[in-house]
Design a protein around this motif. Structure first.
Motif, PDB file in Angstrom:
ATOM      1  N   ARG A 150     -27.698 -45.884 -34.147  1.00 24.67           N
ATOM      2  CA  ARG A 150     -26.347 -46.033 -34.674  1.00 24.67           C
ATOM      3  C   ARG A 150     -25.872 -47.437 -34.363  1.00 24.67           C
ATOM      4  O   ARG A 150     -26.081 -47.935 -33.251  1.00 24.67           O
ATOM      5  CB  ARG A 150     -25.426 -45.010 -34.026  1.00 24.67           C
ATOM      6  CG  ARG A 150     -25.793 -43.592 -34.426  1.00 24.67           C
ATOM      7  CD  ARG A 150     -25.008 -42.565 -33.670  1.00 24.67           C
ATOM      8  NE  ARG A 150     -23.579 -42.711 -33.848  1.00 24.67           N
ATOM      9  CZ  ARG A 150     -22.692 -41.855 -33.369  1.00 24.67           C
ATOM     10  NH1 ARG A 150     -23.088 -40.801 -32.686  1.00 24.67           N
ATOM     11  NH2 ARG A 150     -21.413 -42.034 -33.554  1.00 24.67           N
ATOM     12  N   CYS A 202     -20.082 -49.617 -32.266  1.00 22.53           N
ATOM     13  CA  CYS A 202     -18.703 -49.488 -32.730  1.00 22.53           C
ATOM     14  C   CYS A 202     -18.055 -50.879 -32.709  1.00 22.53           C
ATOM     15  O   CYS A 202     -18.141 -51.597 -31.705  1.00 22.53           O
ATOM     16  CB  CYS A 202     -17.952 -48.524 -31.823  1.00 22.53           C
ATOM     17  SG  CYS A 202     -16.191 -48.422 -32.159  1.00 22.53           S
ATOM     18  N   LYS A 203     -17.424 -51.243 -33.797  1.00 18.88           N
ATOM     19  CA  LYS A 203     -16.782 -52.561 -33.896  1.00 18.88           C
ATOM     20  C   LYS A 203     -15.685 -52.705 -32.844  1.00 18.88           C
ATOM     21  O   LYS A 203     -15.487 -53.794 -32.294  1.00 18.88           O
ATOM     22  CB  LYS A 203     -16.225 -52.746 -35.312  1.00 18.88           C
ATOM     23  CG  LYS A 203     -15.549 -54.068 -35.551  1.00 18.88           C
ATOM     24  CD  LYS A 203     -16.532 -55.204 -35.551  1.00 18.88           C
ATOM     25  CE  LYS A 203     -15.819 -56.485 -35.959  1.00 18.88           C
ATOM     26  NZ  LYS A 203     -16.693 -57.627 -36.015  1.00 18.88           N
ATOM     27  N   ASN A 218     -10.442 -47.784 -41.223  1.00 18.94           N
ATOM     28  CA  ASN A 218     -11.346 -46.644 -41.055  1.00 18.94           C
ATOM     29  C   ASN A 218     -12.068 -46.713 -39.707  1.00 18.94           C
ATOM     30  O   ASN A 218     -12.249 -45.696 -39.038  1.00 18.94           O
ATOM     31  CB  ASN A 218     -12.349 -46.589 -42.210  1.00 18.94           C
ATOM     32  CG  ASN A 218     -13.134 -45.310 -42.224  1.00 18.94           C
ATOM     33  OD1 ASN A 218     -12.586 -44.237 -42.005  1.00 18.94           O
ATOM     34  ND2 ASN A 218     -14.431 -45.419 -42.487  1.00 18.94           N
ATOM     35  N   THR A 219     -12.440 -47.898 -39.300  1.00 19.26           N
ATOM     36  CA  THR A 219     -13.099 -48.083 -38.003  1.00 19.26           C
ATOM     37  C   THR A 219     -12.147 -47.709 -36.872  1.00 19.26           C
ATOM     38  O   THR A 219     -12.545 -47.053 -35.901  1.00 19.26           O
ATOM     39  CB  THR A 219     -13.570 -49.546 -37.853  1.00 19.26           C
ATOM     40  OG1 THR A 219     -14.502 -49.831 -38.892  1.00 19.26           O
ATOM     41  CG2 THR A 219     -14.205 -49.804 -36.502  1.00 19.26           C
ATOM     42  N   LYS A 267     -11.839 -43.875 -36.814  1.00 17.41           N
ATOM     43  CA  LYS A 267     -13.035 -43.260 -36.217  1.00 17.41           C
ATOM     44  C   LYS A 267     -13.005 -43.398 -34.699  1.00 17.41           C
ATOM     45  O   LYS A 267     -13.337 -42.455 -33.972  1.00 17.41           O
ATOM     46  CB  LYS A 267     -14.307 -43.896 -36.768  1.00 17.41           C
ATOM     47  CG  LYS A 267     -14.659 -43.462 -38.149  1.00 17.41           C
ATOM     48  CD  LYS A 267     -15.979 -44.114 -38.554  1.00 17.41           C
ATOM     49  CE  LYS A 267     -16.444 -43.601 -39.895  1.00 17.41           C
ATOM     50  NZ  LYS A 267     -17.757 -44.175 -40.248  1.00 17.41           N
ATOM     51  N   HIS A 268     -12.611 -44.566 -34.205  1.00 17.61           N
ATOM     52  CA  HIS A 268     -12.558 -44.783 -32.766  1.00 17.61           C
ATOM     53  C   HIS A 268     -11.500 -43.880 -32.136  1.00 17.61           C
ATOM     54  O   HIS A 268     -11.741 -43.262 -31.099  1.00 17.61           O
ATOM     55  CB  HIS A 268     -12.283 -46.254 -32.462  1.00 17.61           C
ATOM     56  CG  HIS A 268     -12.460 -46.595 -31.020  1.00 17.61           C
ATOM     57  ND1 HIS A 268     -13.688 -46.846 -30.466  1.00 17.61           N
ATOM     58  CD2 HIS A 268     -11.555 -46.696 -30.013  1.00 17.61           C
ATOM     59  CE1 HIS A 268     -13.545 -47.108 -29.181  1.00 17.61           C
ATOM     60  NE2 HIS A 268     -12.240 -47.013 -28.873  1.00 17.61           N
ATOM     61  N   THR A 314     -15.120 -40.323 -33.304  1.00 18.45           N
ATOM     62  CA  THR A 314     -16.256 -40.104 -34.193  1.00 18.45           C
ATOM     63  C   THR A 314     -17.050 -41.383 -34.437  1.00 18.45           C
ATOM     64  O   THR A 314     -17.901 -41.415 -35.324  1.00 18.45           O
ATOM     65  CB  THR A 314     -15.796 -39.497 -35.546  1.00 18.45           C
ATOM     66  OG1 THR A 314     -14.852 -40.380 -36.147  1.00 18.45           O
ATOM     67  CG2 THR A 314     -15.178 -38.127 -35.336  1.00 18.45           C
ATOM     68  N   CYS A 315     -16.772 -42.406 -33.656  1.00 19.86           N
ATOM     69  CA  CYS A 315     -17.528 -43.655 -33.762  1.00 19.86           C
ATOM     70  C   CYS A 315     -18.775 -43.545 -32.879  1.00 19.86           C
ATOM     71  O   CYS A 315     -19.045 -42.500 -32.299  1.00 19.86           O
ATOM     72  CB  CYS A 315     -16.653 -44.829 -33.327  1.00 19.86           C
ATOM     73  SG  CYS A 315     -16.126 -44.739 -31.599  1.00 19.86           S
ATOM     74  N   SER A 316     -19.506 -44.626 -32.744  1.00 22.27           N
ATOM     75  CA  SER A 316     -20.752 -44.586 -31.974  1.00 22.27           C
ATOM     76  C   SER A 316     -20.551 -44.800 -30.473  1.00 22.27           C
ATOM     77  O   SER A 316     -21.518 -44.852 -29.732  1.00 22.27           O
ATOM     78  CB  SER A 316     -21.737 -45.630 -32.523  1.00 22.27           C
ATOM     79  OG  SER A 316     -21.188 -46.934 -32.360  1.00 22.27           O
ATOM     80  N   CYS A 317     -19.318 -44.895 -30.028  1.00 20.12           N
ATOM     81  CA  CYS A 317     -19.061 -45.114 -28.588  1.00 20.12           C
ATOM     82  C   CYS A 317     -19.588 -43.981 -27.756  1.00 20.12           C
ATOM     83  O   CYS A 317     -19.377 -42.943 -27.625  1.00 20.12           O
ATOM     84  CB  CYS A 317     -17.583 -45.296 -28.330  1.00 20.12           C
ATOM     85  SG  CYS A 317     -16.977 -46.942 -28.780  1.00 20.12           S
TER      86      CYS A 317
END
Length: 72
Positions: free
Chosen positions: A11, A14-15, A60-61, A64-65, A69-72
């Motif tokens: 993945r 996360c930005k 959107n980022t 998600k954070h 649901t982000c990659s964190c």
């Protein structure tokens, strides 16, 4: 048609996590506070404000954070 689909094995970062890693401690705490304060900062408003500071991130980022649901 879909027989060659394979799951993504990694993945992307996360930005938001990337941005937090680039900030000094004071700004990092500010951004964490802004992310927690969705009553004051909408995702679109925060995305625009950060982009205006040359921290390019989309609404959107941010959503998600906020929702985890982000990659964190």
């Amino acid at each position: 048609m879909l027989e060659d689909l394979t799951p993504q094995t990694t993945r992307p970062n996360c930005k938001i996590r990337t941005i937090l890693g680039e900030l000094d401690d004071a700004d990092k705490e500010r951004l964490i506070g802004f992310l927690k304060d969705s009553d004051t900062w909408s995702a679109n408003g925060l995305a625009k404000a950060l982009t205006d500071k040359n921290l390019k991130v989309g609404a959107n980022t941010i959503q998600k954070h906020r929702y985890g649901t982000c990659s964190c």
